[in-house]
Enzyme design. Structure first.
Site, mmCIF file in Angstrom:
data_model
loop_
_atom_site.group_PDB
_atom_site.id
_atom_site.type_symbol
_atom_site.label_atom_id
_atom_site.label_comp_id
_atom_site.label_asym_id
_atom_site.label_seq_id
_atom_site.Cartn_x
_atom_site.Cartn_y
_atom_site.Cartn_z
ATOM 1 C CB SER A 18 -0.931 0.017 1.223
ATOM 2 O OG SER A 18 -0.178 -0.020 2.426
ATOM 3 C CG ASP A 192 -1.647 5.026 9.240
ATOM 4 O OD1 ASP A 192 -0.398 4.909 9.145
ATOM 5 O OD2 ASP A 192 -2.445 4.425 8.495
ATOM 6 C CG HIS A 195 -0.245 3.370 5.549
ATOM 7 N ND1 HIS A 195 -1.117 2.904 6.510
ATOM 8 C CD2 HIS A 195 -0.124 2.392 4.617
ATOM 9 C CE1 HIS A 195 -1.526 1.695 6.161
ATOM 10 N NE2 HIS A 195 -0.931 1.357 5.019
#
Length: 241
Positions: A18, A192, A195
């Site tokens: 991601s 967070d 990320h």
């Protein structure tokens, strides 16, 4: 009339989880690299959110294969896995990959790339970044689970990534170490706890460009500068090699 030749645009392929998939968002590290290489190279996002190195190794032949005409025009490949592999086995068994297997998966990825014409010197590993446990625990609680990663464990996977790069002749960007260098506060690099924040994306793009530059700086500017095009005979400049 002679046959018009297609223009071959070299590629830089960003392969990861991601953190790579989201890198094309505004101010993302992938979009910054793409901006640097405009008119020289296509930057291709092959980020797969939630994936680990085991799944990456399985799908890679579907993404870059011998049958792919673009394989011979790949300038560089970044391989950015580990943030999911390092998930704690007892808390997140679906994504967890044992440390030794993670290392072997990275080396197998380089082997596959080599088999389709992408040599190891074109490969740049990127280690997982450090983990801010307190921030990430809040995210886990919101999803109904306990903290499922530890910064110390992420560090073990980062070290394994660095070692694997050395063993297979790839380059490496050690984010886990660099972001914590000299005891600096790394939390601002993360949105967070896991990320990247805007500051973190900028950090990655700057350090990655340092490694990438030598692999792409000799690539020519594709198609003539507009001021060099003859307005009376544009074909003379626009259709030549």
């Amino acid at each position: 009339m002679s046959k018009i030749k297609n223009i071959i645009w070299p590629q830089v392929i960003l392969f990861g989880d991601s953190i790579t998939q989201f890198s094309f968002q505004p101010n993302g590290w992938g979009s910054e690299i793409a901006n640097q290489l405009a008119r020289k190279c296509d930057v291709v996002n092959r980020g797969l959110s939630g994936y680990n190195s085991r799944w990456a190794k399985i799908v890679l032949p579907r993404l870059i294969s011998k049958d792919s005409a673009s394989s011979n025009h790949i300038a560089a490949v970044t391989v950015f896995f580990g943030a999911n592999d390092c998930a704690l086995e007892d808390k997140n068994p679906q994504q967890h990959i044992p440390l030794q297997e993670y290392s072997e998966n990275l080396k197998d990825i380089v082997k596959h790339l080599g088999s389709v014409g992408v040599s190891a010197d074109k490969v740049i590993f990127i280690t997982p970044p450090p983990l801010h446990e307190a921030a990430w625990e809040k995210e886990c609680v919101l999803k109904g689970s306990a903290l499922n990663r530890l910064n110390s464990v992420a560090g073990q996977y980062a070290q394994a990534c660095v070692q694997a790069a050395g063993q297979c002749g790839a380059d490496v960007l050690d984010l886990w170490t660099l972001m914590q260098k000299d005891g600096q506060d790394f939390t601002g690099y993360l949105s967070d706890g896991l990320h990247l924040s805007e500051k973190g994306n900028q950090f990655v793009s700057q350090h990655l460009w340092t490694l990438l530059k030598s692999r792409v700086e000799e690539l020519p500017f594709i198609l003539p500068y507009w001021g060099d095009v003859d307005p009376k005979q544009p074909e003379s400049g626009l259709l030549c090699d």
